[in-house]
Design a protein around this motif. Structure first.
Motif, PDB file in Angstrom:
ATOM      1  N   ALA A   1       0.849  -1.203   0.000  1.00 49.32           N
ATOM      2  CA  ALA A   1       0.000   0.000   0.000  1.00 49.32           C
ATOM      3  C   ALA A   1       0.884   1.252   0.000  1.00 49.32           C
ATOM      4  N   LEU A   2       1.893   1.263   0.862  1.00 50.47           N
ATOM      5  CA  LEU A   2       2.720   2.471   0.974  1.00 50.47           C
ATOM      6  C   LEU A   2       3.549   2.712  -0.285  1.00 50.47           C
ATOM      7  N   HIS A   3       3.845   1.642  -1.005  1.00 53.95           N
ATOM      8  CA  HIS A   3       4.635   1.785  -2.230  1.00 53.95           C
ATOM      9  C   HIS A   3       3.888   2.597  -3.283  1.00 53.95           C
TER      10      HIS A   3
ATOM     11  N   VAL B   1      -3.710  -5.197   4.866  1.00 51.97           N
ATOM     12  CA  VAL B   1      -3.389  -6.043   6.013  1.00 51.97           C
ATOM     13  C   VAL B   1      -2.101  -5.507   6.627  1.00 51.97           C
ATOM     14  N   ASN B   2      -2.266  -4.796   7.758  1.00 55.47           N
ATOM     15  CA  ASN B   2      -1.104  -4.149   8.363  1.00 55.47           C
ATOM     16  C   ASN B   2      -0.488  -5.056   9.418  1.00 55.47           C
ATOM     17  N   ASP B   3       0.596  -5.717   9.004  1.00 51.12           N
ATOM     18  CA  ASP B   3       1.296  -6.610   9.935  1.00 51.12           C
ATOM     19  C   ASP B   3       2.701  -6.092  10.213  1.00 51.12           C
ATOM     20  N   GLY B   4       2.867  -4.776  10.088  1.00 57.00           N
ATOM     21  CA  GLY B   4       4.137  -4.169  10.498  1.00 57.00           C
ATOM     22  C   GLY B   4       5.298  -4.496   9.596  1.00 57.00           C
ATOM     23  N   GLY B   5       5.099  -4.375   8.291  1.00 56.60           N
ATOM     24  CA  GLY B   5       6.204  -4.540   7.346  1.00 56.60           C
ATOM     25  C   GLY B   5       6.066  -5.780   6.480  1.00 56.60           C
TER      26      GLY B   5
ATOM     27  N   VAL C   1       3.619   4.784   9.195  1.00 54.43           N
ATOM     28  CA  VAL C   1       2.673   5.700   8.562  1.00 54.43           C
ATOM     29  C   VAL C   1       1.276   5.487   9.144  1.00 54.43           C
ATOM     30  N   ASP C   2       0.578   6.567   9.357  1.00 50.61           N
ATOM     31  CA  ASP C   2      -0.769   6.516   9.913  1.00 50.61           C
ATOM     32  C   ASP C   2      -1.766   6.443   8.742  1.00 50.61           C
TER      33      ASP C   2
END
Ligand SMILES: Cc1ncc(C[n+]2csc(CCOP(=O)(O)OP(=O)(O)O)c2C)c(N)n1
Ligand SMILES: [Mg+2]
Length: 518
Positions: free
Chosen positions: A426-428, A449-453, A479-480
């Protein structure tokens, strides 16, 4: 007076539209202005859908999504210089996945190349082997008939892309004056003869006896299911194969192979469609000397023969005698036994189950690269759905944009496009959150799915490099997502328990659903 550049651009775009182009993407620039004006005129007359983006990398991936979902060539307009280079990641994916993109890259004329003119580089070789053909088109001038030239170039490009889908570059030099108010492209109508390709077909008649499975990778499509069902063979279909449906699909094939069940050792022949990339165990089948591999030529994903040992590469298959349905039945029984029951935990398997349950006919699903598509390969049910994924090169880039492009092309009035992606994925592609307001309303969900990296690396050899792992592989970002969604005008829903996911998946509009895994 009409500028030769404008006459050329009006006729070129009218030709591409006559040849079936329904969507044009553009990013602003000066050298490409005649193309931009013509595109806008055609869009305002309702002859084409125009989508405007600021970032060419985002634009190219969005166009890729549109071409992927519509299976029709999509045109992309850029100015010169680094703007063109920003198309490269999507061009590579399009090349490896056979996606038809027509890149209209504006350039300086010959006399201004190699002499230090602003925003000028060598655009002809820029994409290297990732492009199937570059038309180096000289600047329009007053001496020649620009309408006829544009028609010739446009037809040649359409013929080429029809015979072999993939990216094609029309590098278009323009001299000043770069545009004019006339002619109005909306008034230009040209005729393009329908293109007809005669392809020779390699037909194979195989003996029925060897115990056969069909493997369907990305781009396989319904032909894989038809073959499996005609001859009673089980089919192991990846989520984005377009073949994970029907009575022969073995949903739990991945778990069966990983458990090395006895039945998996009986496989004698594999027939492969498309490009399978998700499982090391599937890959191992192609390297197994006691298994014969037959490759069905892909129309999109190039030759697949990773082990260099395909016995035959064919287009169509038939069998010579009666087939034995016992083999299929053994697989079906085992498939049922290997089903894992769902529970109410918020975990990746259940996220996949909920997303598949929410997605029905008329919706489509986009799976990001990395871990979630592999979890889908293991836990997704057998269900006929439109599932897309960039498996040409399996990059984590451009996924939000690709999903947006799919939403813009898929004929699903009111239906949902859901993208299931990792946090780094997503951040990419944060730039892909910026959407042209004139693209209109769409039901587009990003299930992040935010699993911290990058948690996929936890399952690879690198996980043993404990000291380095967090810093150079996992790369957690802080990132928030709420503020990110707010900044780009998306709705935001935070999911911390499984029971919150199903209702979130029914929220219409553009929604970022952050699923937080502890
Ligand atoms: C453009 C690009 N850069 C790097 C990679 C290598 N890569 C593969 S998976 C991955 C991590 C993805 O993390 P995330 O999106 O959070 O997914 P997760 O595995 O955590 O579910 C990376 C960096 C890639 N495939 N594509
Ligand atoms: Mg992650």
């Amino acid at each position: 007076m009409s500028a030769p550049a404008q006459v050329f651009s009006a006729h070129l775009l009218a030709t591409l539209i006559a040849g079936g182009v329904e969507h044009i993407y553009l990013a602003p620039g000066s050298r490409s202005q005649s193309l931009a004006i013509a595109a806008d005129q055609l869009a305002r007359a309702g002859r084409v859908k125009l989508h405007v983006r600021v970032d060419e990398r985002v634009m190219a991936f969005t166009a890729l999504g549109t071409a992927l979902a519509s299976q029709k060539p999509v045109a992309i307009i850029t100015t010169s210089g680094t703007a063109v280079a920003n198309l490269h990641p999507a061009v590579l994916e399009a090349h490896h996945a056979g996606i038809p993109l027509l890149l209209l890259t504006a350039d300086r004329p010959e006399e201004l190349r190699g002499v230090g003119a602003n925003q000028t580089t060598d655009q002809i070789g820029l994409f290297g082997p990732a492009i199937q053909h570059v038309f180096d088109v000289e600047a329009p001038d007053a001496e020649n008939d620009q309408a006829a030239r544009a028609l010739d170039v446009g037809r040649a490009a359409l013929d080429l892309i029809a015979s072999q889908p993939g990216p094609i570059q029309l590098n278009l030099a323009f001299r000043e004056p770069l545009s004019s108010q006339t002619p109005d492209a909306a008034q230009v109508f040209v005729e393009v003869p329908a293109f007809n390709i005669e392809q020779s077909v390699a037909f194979a008649v195989l003996p029925a006896e060897p115990k056969t499975i069909v493997v369907a990778g990305a781009g396989a499509g319904e032909a894989a299911v038809e073959l499996a069902e005609s001859f009673g063979w089980p089919i192991f279909a990846e989520p984005s194969s377009g073949a994970r449906y029907g009575a022969n699909a073995i949903a739990n094939y991945r778990r069966l192979l990983e458990n090395e069940h006895e039945l998996t050792k009986e496989i004698e022949r594999v027939i492969v469609f498309g490009k399978p990339t998700l499982s090391r165990k599937i890959n191992a089948l192609f390297f197994n000397d006691s298994i014969e591999t037959i490759v069905v030529r892909s129309k999109s994903h190039g030759l697949f023969d990773v082990a260099h040992r395909a016995a035959q590469v064919v287009d169509e298959i038939s069998v010579s005698n009666e087939v034995d349905f016992e083999w299929l039945n053994s697989w079906r029984n085992l498939d049922e036994k290997f089903e894992v029951a769902a529970n109410d935990e918020l975990n990746r398997a259940n996220i996949v189950r909920e997303v598949y349950a929410a997605t029905t006919d008329g919706d489509c699903l986009v799976l990001g690269a990395s871990r979630m598509i592999r979890v889908a390969d293991e836990f997704a049910p057998v269900k006929p759905l439109a599932v897309f994924s960039n498996r040409g090169l399996a990059g984590i880039d451009g996924t939000i944009s690709t999903a947006t492009g799919i939403a813009l092309a898929y004929p699903n009035d009111g239906g949902f496009t859901r993208a299931l992606i990792g946090d780094l994925t997503a951040l990419h592609d944060v730039g892909g959150l910026a959407i042209d307001p004139l693209d209109g309303e769409m039901n587009l969900q990003l299930v992040v799915v935010n699993d911290g990296g990058g948690s996929i690396f936890e399952g690879l050899e690198v996980a043993k490099a404990k000291e380095s792992f967090d810093r150079v592989f996992k790369t957690k970002q802080n990132v928030d997502f709420w503020h990110l969604a707010e900044a780009y005008g998306w709705q935001y829903i935070r999911v911390e328990g499984l029971e919150q996911l199903a209702p979130a998946l029914q929220q219409s509009g553009r929604v970022l659903v952050e699923v937080v895994l502890g």
